[in-house]
Structure formats: C-alpha cells, structure tokens
Design a protein around this motif. Structure first.
Motif, short mmCIF file in Angstrom:
data_model
loop_
_atom_site.label_atom_id
_atom_site.label_comp_id
_atom_site.label_asym_id
_atom_site.label_seq_id
_atom_site.Cartn_x
_atom_site.Cartn_y
_atom_site.Cartn_z
N ASP A 14 28.98 9.97 -58.25
CA ASP A 14 28.26 8.88 -57.61
C ASP A 14 27.86 9.32 -56.20
N ARG A 15 27.24 8.44 -55.45
CA ARG A 15 26.75 8.78 -54.11
C ARG A 15 27.88 9.29 -53.22
N GLU A 16 29.02 8.60 -53.22
CA GLU A 16 30.15 9.03 -52.40
C GLU A 16 30.65 10.41 -52.85
N GLY A 17 30.70 10.63 -54.16
CA GLY A 17 31.13 11.93 -54.67
C GLY A 17 30.17 13.04 -54.27
N ARG A 18 28.87 12.73 -54.28
CA ARG A 18 27.88 13.73 -53.85
C ARG A 18 28.03 14.03 -52.36
N ASP A 19 28.34 13.02 -51.58
CA ASP A 19 28.59 13.25 -50.15
C ASP A 19 29.81 14.14 -49.95
N LEU A 20 30.86 13.91 -50.75
CA LEU A 20 32.05 14.76 -50.68
C LEU A 20 31.69 16.20 -51.06
N LEU A 21 30.88 16.35 -52.10
CA LEU A 21 30.44 17.69 -52.53
C LEU A 21 29.67 18.39 -51.41
N THR A 22 28.73 17.69 -50.80
CA THR A 22 27.92 18.29 -49.73
C THR A 22 28.81 18.71 -48.55
N ALA A 23 29.76 17.86 -48.19
CA ALA A 23 30.68 18.20 -47.10
C ALA A 23 31.54 19.41 -47.46
N LEU A 24 32.02 19.44 -48.69
CA LEU A 24 32.86 20.56 -49.15
C LEU A 24 32.08 21.87 -49.14
N LEU A 25 30.83 21.83 -49.55
CA LEU A 25 30.01 23.04 -49.53
C LEU A 25 29.77 23.51 -48.10
N GLY A 26 29.62 22.58 -47.18
CA GLY A 26 29.49 22.95 -45.77
C GLY A 26 30.74 23.64 -45.25
N GLU A 27 31.91 23.15 -45.67
CA GLU A 27 33.17 23.78 -45.27
C GLU A 27 33.32 25.16 -45.91
N ALA A 28 32.91 25.30 -47.16
CA ALA A 28 33.04 26.57 -47.87
C ALA A 28 32.27 27.67 -47.16
N ARG A 29 31.16 27.31 -46.59
CA ARG A 29 30.30 28.27 -45.90
C ARG A 29 31.07 29.02 -44.80
N GLN A 30 32.10 28.39 -44.24
CA GLN A 30 32.87 29.00 -43.16
C GLN A 30 33.72 30.17 -43.62
N GLU A 31 34.12 30.16 -44.88
CA GLU A 31 35.10 31.17 -45.33
C GLU A 31 34.82 31.77 -46.69
N ALA A 32 33.74 31.39 -47.34
CA ALA A 32 33.48 31.84 -48.69
C ALA A 32 31.99 31.99 -48.93
N GLY A 33 31.64 32.33 -50.15
CA GLY A 33 30.27 32.33 -50.61
C GLY A 33 30.19 31.43 -51.82
N VAL A 34 29.05 30.79 -52.02
CA VAL A 34 28.89 29.82 -53.10
C VAL A 34 27.62 30.12 -53.89
#
Length: 189
Positions: free
Chosen positions: A146-166
């Motif tokens: 849902d919208r909230e889940g997509r927001d969580l996904l977007t935030a998580l991908l932003g965090e991943a960028r700091q230490e990983a590749g996606v």
C-alpha cells in the motif's frame, strides 16, 4: 564493484532470454531493471544471486547478496518474530528485530498463514533492513504494498544506498525514476 556481468547469455532450451549482456554495479548505486513480462528481469536477478548459471559469459559477485523474490518465500507456520530471529541466527548477525517489526508495522506473534501478501512483502523488507547485505536483488519489491508500504520501501532503498548496491526489477517506472540512478531496459533476445 559488487557485481559484474561479462557478456552473459542465458538460454532455456532453444530460447535465449538474452545474449551478450554486460553490466556493472558499484556500492551506492540503485539500478532498475525494466521491461515487459518475459524479458528476463527475474532471470537476470537470479543469475546475479548465483541461483542460475549463465549459458555464456561470466558473473563476478563480491560481498553478500540477498535475493528477494516475488512473492517472497516464508514458512507459513512461523511468526514474523520467529522468521527474523531465524534469519539473524542463520546469517550470524545481530539486530533489533523488535524495532524492525515496529518500523514495518508487523505483528510479533501472528503466524504468516494469517498475513496478507502486503504484510509478507513488509516482512521481506524488514529482513533486508536487519541483514543489511552488500547486494540487494529485488524482484518487483513494490508489488502488494500500500502507499505506506511503498514509502517504507523508498526510505529503505535510500538507506541501502549508504552501504550497499541495489538492483530492482519493476514495472513501475515511477518507482524507477524516484529511486534509481539508472535503468537497464530489457527486451528479451
């Protein structure tokens, strides 16, 4: 470099999914795989994860990779807490599983048999959040959210960028534009 594909090709029987594909992913990058159904997005993720071998060429991967299939696979009789504790133990990691359950708004003691598909996807995201692999391979991570889940996904991908590749396969061009540094369009062979 987290993963490098050197002129790979993949064939199932007589049919080529793709031929002579080269690709490189660095830490801090988010790359979207785009293309119609059957173009090879999931196959490419499985090759990067080491779950499939290329028919031609070579896949070189460094660090720990975690593949999130669509739909994510879980044991129906276990709870979200049990899944996260198992994942942490299996990978020899420590993490705040309670915080992950709170962040992704998941019940602690409800068996997964009672979870919706969106809740299962949130649990998969909580797993990524806790395990923090070097290479995130995500197959349609936005599906069922849902919208909230997509927001969580977007935030998580932003965090991943700091230490990983996606690398994420998606049909959602809006998501790709919002989170990816670049896109790889697959058309099939």
């Amino acid at each position: 470099m987290l993963v490098r594909l050197e002129a790979i090709g993949k064939r199932f029987g007589r049919d080529w999914v793709f031929r002579n594909l080269s690709f490189r992913l660095e830490k801090g990058e988010v790359v979207a795989l785009l293309g119609p159904n059957g173009s090879g997005k999931t196959t490419l993720l499985r090759l990067m994860a080491g779950l499939l071998k290329p028919t031609r060429g070579r896949v070189v991967r460094e660090g720990q990779a975690l593949f999130l299939p669509n739909p994510p696979a879980f044991h129906r009789h276990l709870t979200a807490r049990e899944h996260l504790l198992y994942d942490l133990a299996f990978h020899g990691r420590e993490g705040d599983w309670r915080e992950a359950l709170r962040r992704f708004r998941l019940p602690e003691d409800l068996p997964l048999a009672a979870f919706s598909s969106g809740m299962r996807k949130r649990l998969a995201l909580a797993r990524l959040h806790l395990l923090r692999p070097d290479l995130w391979l995500l197959d349609e991570p936005e599906t069922a959210l849902d919208r909230e889940g997509r927001d969580l996904l977007t935030a998580l991908l932003g965090e991943a960028r700091q230490e990983a590749g996606v690398v994420l396969a998606t049909h959602d061009r809006g998501l790709a534009l919002a989170v990816a540094d670049r896109a790889l369009e697959l058309e099939g062979a």
